[in-house]
Design a protein around this motif. Structure first.
Motif, PDB file in Angstrom:
ATOM      1  N   ALA A 177      12.170   5.093 -10.929  1.00  0.00           N
ATOM      2  CA  ALA A 177      12.127   3.690 -11.358  1.00  0.00           C
ATOM      3  C   ALA A 177      11.270   2.873 -10.404  1.00  0.00           C
ATOM      4  O   ALA A 177      10.473   2.021 -10.834  1.00  0.00           O
ATOM      5  N   GLY A 178      11.385   3.136  -9.101  1.00  0.00           N
ATOM      6  CA  GLY A 178      10.593   2.400  -8.125  1.00  0.00           C
ATOM      7  C   GLY A 178       9.110   2.661  -8.259  1.00  0.00           C
ATOM      8  O   GLY A 178       8.294   1.736  -8.147  1.00  0.00           O
ATOM      9  N   ALA A 179       8.747   3.909  -8.523  1.00  0.00           N
ATOM     10  CA  ALA A 179       7.326   4.240  -8.684  1.00  0.00           C
ATOM     11  C   ALA A 179       6.723   3.505  -9.872  1.00  0.00           C
ATOM     12  O   ALA A 179       5.635   2.929  -9.770  1.00  0.00           O
ATOM     13  N   GLN A 221       4.830  10.924  -8.545  1.00  0.00           N
ATOM     14  CA  GLN A 221       5.158  10.845  -9.968  1.00  0.00           C
ATOM     15  C   GLN A 221       3.904  10.817 -10.848  1.00  0.00           C
ATOM     16  O   GLN A 221       3.973  10.431 -12.014  1.00  0.00           O
ATOM     17  N   TRP A 222       2.769  11.265 -10.287  1.00  0.00           N
ATOM     18  CA  TRP A 222       1.485  11.088 -10.971  1.00  0.00           C
ATOM     19  C   TRP A 222       1.432  11.777 -12.334  1.00  0.00           C
ATOM     20  O   TRP A 222       0.885  11.226 -13.293  1.00  0.00           O
ATOM     21  N   VAL A 245       0.836  -1.204   0.000  1.00  0.00           N
ATOM     22  CA  VAL A 245       0.000   0.000   0.000  1.00  0.00           C
ATOM     23  C   VAL A 245       0.872   1.255   0.000  1.00  0.00           C
ATOM     24  O   VAL A 245       0.549   2.267  -0.637  1.00  0.00           O
ATOM     25  N   ALA A 246       2.006   1.184   0.697  1.00  0.00           N
ATOM     26  CA  ALA A 246       2.906   2.341   0.796  1.00  0.00           C
ATOM     27  C   ALA A 246       3.497   2.737  -0.554  1.00  0.00           C
ATOM     28  O   ALA A 246       3.987   3.860  -0.715  1.00  0.00           O
ATOM     29  N   LEU A 247       3.429   1.837  -1.545  1.00  0.00           N
ATOM     30  CA  LEU A 247       3.911   2.174  -2.881  1.00  0.00           C
ATOM     31  C   LEU A 247       3.107   3.318  -3.499  1.00  0.00           C
ATOM     32  O   LEU A 247       3.544   3.945  -4.466  1.00  0.00           O
ATOM     33  N   ALA A 248       1.927   3.600  -2.926  1.00  0.00           N
ATOM     34  CA  ALA A 248       1.099   4.695  -3.434  1.00  0.00           C
ATOM     35  C   ALA A 248       1.762   6.051  -3.219  1.00  0.00           C
ATOM     36  O   ALA A 248       1.478   7.004  -3.956  1.00  0.00           O
ATOM     37  N   VAL A 249       2.657   6.142  -2.243  1.00  0.00           N
ATOM     38  CA  VAL A 249       3.289   7.430  -1.939  1.00  0.00           C
ATOM     39  C   VAL A 249       4.192   7.894  -3.083  1.00  0.00           C
ATOM     40  O   VAL A 249       4.009   8.997  -3.619  1.00  0.00           O
ATOM     41  N   PRO A 250       5.180   7.073  -3.514  1.00  0.00           N
ATOM     42  CA  PRO A 250       5.982   7.506  -4.668  1.00  0.00           C
ATOM     43  C   PRO A 250       5.168   7.586  -5.953  1.00  0.00           C
ATOM     44  O   PRO A 250       5.469   8.400  -6.835  1.00  0.00           O
ATOM     45  N   LEU A 251       4.133   6.761  -6.069  1.00  0.00           N
ATOM     46  CA  LEU A 251       3.266   6.831  -7.242  1.00  0.00           C
ATOM     47  C   LEU A 251       2.586   8.203  -7.312  1.00  0.00           C
ATOM     48  O   LEU A 251       2.536   8.825  -8.379  1.00  0.00           O
ATOM     49  N   TYR A 285      14.559   5.989 -16.626  1.00  0.00           N
ATOM     50  CA  TYR A 285      14.293   5.244 -15.391  1.00  0.00           C
ATOM     51  C   TYR A 285      12.839   4.833 -15.257  1.00  0.00           C
ATOM     52  O   TYR A 285      12.532   3.835 -14.593  1.00  0.00           O
ATOM     53  N   ALA A 286      11.933   5.568 -15.878  1.00  0.00           N
ATOM     54  CA  ALA A 286      10.528   5.159 -15.853  1.00  0.00           C
ATOM     55  C   ALA A 286      10.353   3.846 -16.613  1.00  0.00           C
ATOM     56  O   ALA A 286       9.704   2.910 -16.133  1.00  0.00           O
TER      57      ALA A 286
END
Length: 239
Positions: free
Chosen positions: A212-214, A92-93, A83-89, A186-187
């Protein structure tokens, strides 16, 4: 283990925190080794931790069930971590919205390639039907992959092992392979890693770049949905 040392071990092994601590220490050793060797992707912290824990379990004669009873808090944290992956997402929206069509094309190509290549190679090498079906969802995060495998007639336990191996191999080889291909965006790099090697690959992508992580996190989630649709359809079509 026998003697006084064995008695001490039996006492400690009955303590739930023992195996949680062992898991964290094993990962810390792997991560430290990873850092000291120049963050070389070949020395993947998860792979090092798995080797160390397996060695300890074998030497101590501890069953997986006993280990999991103590270390299951780490398993619980997989949910919040995802769920925490939503933060970097979210950060980078704007970049994500501009890349919707390329991502859709890459997702379709990546999902199909991951499934068809694995199943095709396994079938040509003479693997059993159950093994082939267990291999089909190997690029999806473990809980979803196990559910897909069970639905199509595979072995969920075998799928879990294959998923972990896929993630580790992807995390180890993605950076040198993408460098060799000359891919500098990186995207795009992150999305490729997320599609191919789910959560472990996504963790590796974050070590390289937040961008890249997002995109790896997005790819991991979308690939889970796509594979859950594609694999049962392919099974129905080709039996």
């Amino acid at each position: 283990m026998t003697g006084p040392l064995g008695d001490v071990w039996v006492y400690l092994s009955a303590t739930p925190l023992l195996w949680l601590t062992a898991t964290l220490v094993a990962y810390l050793i792997g991560f430290t080794l990873f850092g000291r060797l120049g963050r070389n992707p070949v020395v993947q912290p998860v792979a090092v931790a798995i080797v160390l824990l397996v060695a300890v379990l074998l030497v101590s004669g501890t069953s997986y069930d006993v280990y999991f009873d103590g270390a299951q808090f780490v398993h619980f944290l997989l949910g919040p971590a995802t769920v925490a992956l939503a933060v970097p997402l979210f950060s980078q929206w704007k970049r994500v919205k501009r890349a919707v069509l390329p991502m859709a094309a890459a997702l379709l190509a990546g999902s199909l390639t991951a499934v068809v290549s694995a199943v095709g190679i396994a079938a040509m090498l003479g693997a059993s039907r159950e093994s082939v079906l267990s291999l089909a969802p190997k690029s999806v995060t473990t809980p979803i992959a196990m559910g897909i495998a069970e639905k199509i007639g595979g072995l969920p336990s075998l799928t879990a092992v294959l998923v972990i191996l896929t993630g580790i191999i992807g995390a180890m080889t993605a950076t040198p392979l993408l460098n060799l291909l000359g891919l500098k965006d990186y995207a795009a790099r992150g999305f490729a890693v997320g599609v191919a090697s789910h959560g472990i690959g996504t963790a590796r992508a974050f070590q390289v770049s937040e961008l890249a992580g997002a995109f790896a996190g997005i790819a991991m989630g979308l690939n889970a949905l796509a594979t859950a649709v594609i694999v049962p359809l392919l099974v129905r079509l080709f039996g």
